[in-house]
Scaffold this motif. Structure first.
Motif, PDB file in Angstrom:
ATOM      1  N   UNK A   1      -9.877  31.053  46.477  1.00 34.80           N
ATOM      2  CA  UNK A   1      -8.944  32.133  46.800  1.00 34.80           C
ATOM      3  C   UNK A   1      -8.225  32.656  45.563  1.00 34.80           C
ATOM      4  N   UNK A   2      -8.696  32.277  44.387  1.00 33.29           N
ATOM      5  CA  UNK A   2      -7.993  32.642  43.162  1.00 33.29           C
ATOM      6  C   UNK A   2      -7.883  34.158  42.963  1.00 33.29           C
ATOM      7  N   UNK A   3      -8.802  34.931  43.460  1.00 32.53           N
ATOM      8  CA  UNK A   3      -8.790  36.384  43.247  1.00 32.53           C
ATOM      9  C   UNK A   3      -8.122  37.155  44.384  1.00 32.53           C
ATOM     10  N   UNK A   4      -7.616  36.450  45.369  1.00 33.63           N
ATOM     11  CA  UNK A   4      -7.018  37.102  46.534  1.00 33.63           C
ATOM     12  C   UNK A   4      -5.558  37.493  46.281  1.00 33.63           C
ATOM     13  N   UNK A   5      -5.122  38.508  47.005  1.00 31.04           N
ATOM     14  CA  UNK A   5      -3.703  38.878  47.001  1.00 31.04           C
ATOM     15  C   UNK A   5      -2.990  38.016  48.044  1.00 31.04           C
ATOM     16  N   UNK A   6      -1.922  37.362  47.621  1.00 29.57           N
ATOM     17  CA  UNK A   6      -1.205  36.455  48.518  1.00 29.57           C
ATOM     18  C   UNK A   6       0.071  37.101  49.047  1.00 29.57           C
ATOM     19  N   UNK A   7       0.319  36.865  50.312  1.00 26.90           N
ATOM     20  CA  UNK A   7       1.593  37.231  50.922  1.00 26.90           C
ATOM     21  C   UNK A   7       2.362  35.928  51.113  1.00 26.90           C
ATOM     22  N   UNK A   8       3.418  35.756  50.339  1.00 27.91           N
ATOM     23  CA  UNK A   8       4.168  34.502  50.349  1.00 27.91           C
ATOM     24  C   UNK A   8       5.534  34.677  51.008  1.00 27.91           C
ATOM     25  N   UNK A   9       6.106  33.548  51.363  1.00 23.87           N
ATOM     26  CA  UNK A   9       7.485  33.559  51.809  1.00 23.87           C
ATOM     27  C   UNK A   9       8.390  33.576  50.578  1.00 23.87           C
ATOM     28  N   UNK A  10       9.598  34.027  50.756  1.00 18.47           N
ATOM     29  CA  UNK A  10      10.520  34.174  49.624  1.00 18.47           C
ATOM     30  C   UNK A  10      10.922  32.808  49.069  1.00 18.47           C
ATOM     31  N   UNK A  11      11.504  32.833  47.867  1.00 21.17           N
ATOM     32  CA  UNK A  11      11.743  31.606  47.109  1.00 21.17           C
ATOM     33  C   UNK A  11      12.671  30.605  47.798  1.00 21.17           C
ATOM     34  N   UNK A  12      13.536  31.055  48.708  1.00 18.61           N
ATOM     35  CA  UNK A  12      14.448  30.101  49.333  1.00 18.61           C
ATOM     36  C   UNK A  12      13.751  29.231  50.380  1.00 18.61           C
ATOM     37  N   UNK A  13      12.491  29.547  50.687  1.00 19.50           N
ATOM     38  CA  UNK A  13      11.747  28.762  51.664  1.00 19.50           C
ATOM     39  C   UNK A  13      10.868  27.735  50.967  1.00 19.50           C
ATOM     40  N   UNK A  14      10.852  26.518  51.515  1.00 21.36           N
ATOM     41  CA  UNK A  14      10.087  25.428  50.901  1.00 21.36           C
ATOM     42  C   UNK A  14       8.607  25.763  50.791  1.00 21.36           C
ATOM     43  N   UNK A  15       8.089  26.512  51.750  1.00 22.43           N
ATOM     44  CA  UNK A  15       6.663  26.805  51.751  1.00 22.43           C
ATOM     45  C   UNK A  15       6.255  27.655  50.548  1.00 22.43           C
ATOM     46  N   UNK A  16       7.182  28.423  50.007  1.00 20.60           N
ATOM     47  CA  UNK A  16       6.895  29.224  48.813  1.00 20.60           C
ATOM     48  C   UNK A  16       6.469  28.309  47.668  1.00 20.60           C
ATOM     49  N   UNK A  17       7.256  27.276  47.409  1.00 18.36           N
ATOM     50  CA  UNK A  17       6.944  26.355  46.320  1.00 18.36           C
ATOM     51  C   UNK A  17       5.703  25.524  46.626  1.00 18.36           C
ATOM     52  N   UNK A  18       5.557  25.111  47.886  1.00 16.05           N
ATOM     53  CA  UNK A  18       4.401  24.288  48.261  1.00 16.05           C
ATOM     54  C   UNK A  18       3.103  25.032  47.996  1.00 16.05           C
TER      55      UNK A  18
END
Length: 294
Positions: free
Chosen positions: A186-203
């Motif tokens: 998935x290295x070339x994919x565009x990611x939709x992430x949660x914002x930095x205050x959410x743990x899942x962002x860092x995970x």
């Protein structure tokens, strides 16, 4: 002045006799006499008008009797209330939880808990994982439902159920044809992430880095359903807990397992190590651990 002095005095006033009061209290009459003398000397007034035929309260004695009776009633009420708290007949648990996760894990557990402890109230608020830790640390909430890892220097953690993160993509995306995919693919994919205050962002970011790439972030959001809608409009892919996908309920989305590395999403209850935890909060933690253990 202590509680025992007041107890002896009130009993003497009721019985109007040192002998009868001593029998009721199961102490010697000299002990009663000595205690009453010490109380009068401490207050600097005469409390009991002793004559040959009867014993009556003086004006000061009437005043002390009224106050002593109230004090003893309050002490009895306090003891009763403490007993209720100790036996979990009453209490309150202030709890913080991550959005959506709490609604996934807690409703059934809370319903069962209330049946077992009807006198304990549970007050719940939603916070992102990082903000939740702040509130637990500050003491504005007793217990937090979050994901591991947690700061072990500050918090004790009780592990609960775990699940994996999965990829979600539009039904026409190439991922939709796959049952599983490695994160490196998935290295070339565009990611939709949660914002930095959410743990899942860092995970997610850390998992991508361990797989050899920095994710290309197209959008970030703090809302689970909005992330799903962005994926459904083909603006990118996202990684989310499996239970969340079931709640997105969008026919445009497809779920793809992450084969390597498997990204665990471990739920836990956390509380401050160095802060008093109420009987009610401890009861809830123990109850949740029994019903939501890994």
């Amino acid at each position: 002045m202590d509680i025992r002095q007041l107890q002896y005095f009130v009993e003497v006033a009721k019985q109007k006799s040192f002998t009868k009061a001593a029998n009721t209290l199961h102490v010697s009459q000299p002990s009663i006499s000595k205690m009453m003398k010490a109380l009068e000397e401490e207050l600097g007034v005469v409390l009991l008008d002793r004559t040959e035929r009867k014993m009556e309260l003086t004006d000061a004695g009437e005043l002390v009797y009224d106050h002593a009776t109230k004090v003893l009633q309050l002490m009895d009420s306090l003891s009763s209330s403490i007993g209720e708290v100790r036996n979990m007949e009453r209490g309150r648990v202030k709890m913080g939880m991550m959005p959506t996760v709490g609604s996934f894990l807690l409703p059934n557990v809370i319903a069962l808990f209330k049946k077992s402890y009807p006198g304990i109230d549970i007050e719940m608020k939603e916070y992102s994982a990082k903000l939740l830790e702040v509130h637990v640390e500050q003491g504005s909430i007793d217990v937090g439902l979050t994901v591991l890892p947690a700061d072990t220097d500050k918090f004790d953690a009780v592990p609960l159920q775990a699940e994996d993160l999965v990829a979600i993509a539009h039904r026409e995306h190439w991922l939709a044809e796959r049952s599983s995919v490695s994160l490196a693919e998935l290295r070339d994919e565009a990611f939709i992430l949660f914002t930095e205050e959410y743990a899942i962002h860092d995970v997610v970011k850390q998992a991508c880095v361990r797989s050899g790439f920095e994710p290309r972030v197209a959008y970030m959001s703090s809302l689970w359903d909005f992330v799903g809608e962005l994926v459904a409009t083909q603006l990118g892919i996202s990684l989310v807990p499996r239970s969340i996908v079931r709640r997105l309920n969008n026919s445009e989305l497809r779920i793809v397992d992450i084969s390597a590395p498997v990204i665990d999403w471990q739920y836990a209850l956390i509380y401050r190590k160095d802060r008093y935890l109420s009987h009610a909060a401890r009861a809830f933690i123990s109850f949740a651990e029994q019903h939501l253990s890994p």
